[in-house]
Design a protein around this motif. Sequence first.
Motif, PDB file in Angstrom:
ATOM      1  N   LEU A 199       0.828  -1.206   0.000  1.00 27.63           N
ATOM      2  CA  LEU A 199       0.000   0.000   0.000  1.00 27.63           C
ATOM      3  C   LEU A 199       0.862   1.256   0.000  1.00 27.63           C
ATOM      4  N   GLU A 200       1.982   1.205   0.712  1.00 26.17           N
ATOM      5  CA  GLU A 200       2.882   2.359   0.751  1.00 26.17           C
ATOM      6  C   GLU A 200       3.496   2.619  -0.624  1.00 26.17           C
ATOM      7  N   GLY A 207      -7.710   4.997   3.285  1.00 25.00           N
ATOM      8  CA  GLY A 207      -8.806   4.769   2.342  1.00 25.00           C
ATOM      9  C   GLY A 207      -9.326   3.349   2.417  1.00 25.00           C
ATOM     10  N   LEU A 208     -10.524   3.177   1.919  1.00 23.97           N
ATOM     11  CA  LEU A 208     -11.180   1.875   1.953  1.00 23.97           C
ATOM     12  C   LEU A 208     -10.916   1.116   0.657  1.00 23.97           C
ATOM     13  N   LEU A 209     -10.676  -0.168   0.791  1.00 20.57           N
ATOM     14  CA  LEU A 209     -10.344  -1.009  -0.353  1.00 20.57           C
ATOM     15  C   LEU A 209     -11.504  -1.941  -0.704  1.00 20.57           C
ATOM     16  N   LYS A 238     -19.484   5.282  -6.683  1.00 14.95           N
ATOM     17  CA  LYS A 238     -20.629   5.300  -5.772  1.00 14.95           C
ATOM     18  C   LYS A 238     -20.211   5.343  -4.308  1.00 14.95           C
ATOM     19  N   TYR A 239     -19.183   4.585  -3.942  1.00 15.42           N
ATOM     20  CA  TYR A 239     -18.833   4.439  -2.524  1.00 15.42           C
ATOM     21  C   TYR A 239     -17.394   4.836  -2.185  1.00 15.42           C
ATOM     22  N   ASN A 240     -16.667   5.359  -3.167  1.00 15.32           N
ATOM     23  CA  ASN A 240     -15.286   5.796  -2.946  1.00 15.32           C
ATOM     24  C   ASN A 240     -14.393   4.664  -2.420  1.00 15.32           C
ATOM     25  N   LEU A 241     -14.634   3.466  -2.917  1.00 13.06           N
ATOM     26  CA  LEU A 241     -13.809   2.307  -2.568  1.00 13.06           C
ATOM     27  C   LEU A 241     -12.729   2.131  -3.635  1.00 13.06           C
ATOM     28  N   GLN A 242     -11.494   2.023  -3.209  1.00 20.12           N
ATOM     29  CA  GLN A 242     -10.376   1.834  -4.139  1.00 20.12           C
ATOM     30  C   GLN A 242     -10.325   0.374  -4.592  1.00 20.12           C
ATOM     31  N   PRO A 243     -10.521   0.105  -5.891  1.00 22.08           N
ATOM     32  CA  PRO A 243     -10.484  -1.280  -6.373  1.00 22.08           C
ATOM     33  C   PRO A 243      -9.056  -1.843  -6.335  1.00 22.08           C
TER      34      PRO A 243
END
Length: 364
Positions: A199-200, A207-209, A238-243
């Motif tokens: 992630l770094e 953030g949400l994944l 829609k939900y600001n989730l990082q794919p």
Amino acid sequence: MPNPFSLTAIKTIFKIARYFDKRSDVFDRDKISNILIINTTAIGDTLLSTPAIRALRKGFPSAHIAALVSKPAKEILLENKYINELIDYQPRINLPYLIKLPTLLKILKSRKFDLVIVLHGNDPDTAPIAYLTGASHRLGWEESRLSFLFTMPVKMRDENEHFAEVRVGALSNIGVTPDGIDLDMPLNAEDEEEADAFLERNNLQKGLLAGLHPFGSKPYKWWPLERMAKTGDYLYKKYNLQPVIFGGAKEKTHAIEMANMMQVKPLIAAGELSIRGSAALIKRCRLFITTDSGPMHIAQTMKIPTIAILWSTSTQTGPVNKKSIVLYGKCNNTDKILTSCTEGVLVEDVIKAVNKFMEGEALT
């Protein structure tokens, strides 16, 4: 898999050996102190065996429990507190395997196991290995063509039961009671650090994944890449989730192909992490969308809300947790060509399931 001629020869040799075998078949659980589990399968099947391993430990709290494991199985069971020892196994029957086999059998025989258990074994050598350990008691698949080498052949397929339940139930033959079917895969600090480092590197410490895994062990289990791509875009908008696209090294090219179909830039974890590092990253996901695969079972282990796109109406290998929504495809041909068994599941179906999870309907 042996050809019919070699299989007949193997059966004949072992039936003769079995005829002259003087080992006692009378099982006395009080005399069991040294157990070997043969687990030569991959990620998903290994995880489906962990409830049985947990129950086995509780049934034999003082026994030494070893496991003969393939490389992926070793990754899954590395931190399993119910197992004392892992013994490496070369799963492919080729020249290197045949060269190493005498040494492996010598090691196993020297350990003087009282009981050998094969909960799942696609490999044709599992029953012979169990027999050649010298153990008096051997529990394994009744469906195996070499099941006569088991002293306790047990039916391991039941269309009305999940595989995890079947494997736990098989142990009732040795007086072991079930302990639920939650899957076990404890992580260690190194696993968490591997996920953190990934992630770094991608500048996404916060953030949400949302995990995406459209691949499978067979092409007909895959979900079309363009559909998963559209789903990933929806999750972000829609939900600001990082794919995050998960998979192994073999799927990396396809993961890049899928990423190029997307409007949002996903993280590509496929081929970038170890099995255990991937598990630690899956643990960080708010939601996981997947096919019938090892990563699906890992998500179940980590108690992550899962949308599973399965290739048939079978419930034997599907999710075991309540935080799951299952969408079934169906095979319409005998060839099982790429995505032929999941094409019945539409993007709209998955989005509807996503909304249920994100709005809390599926979590109550």
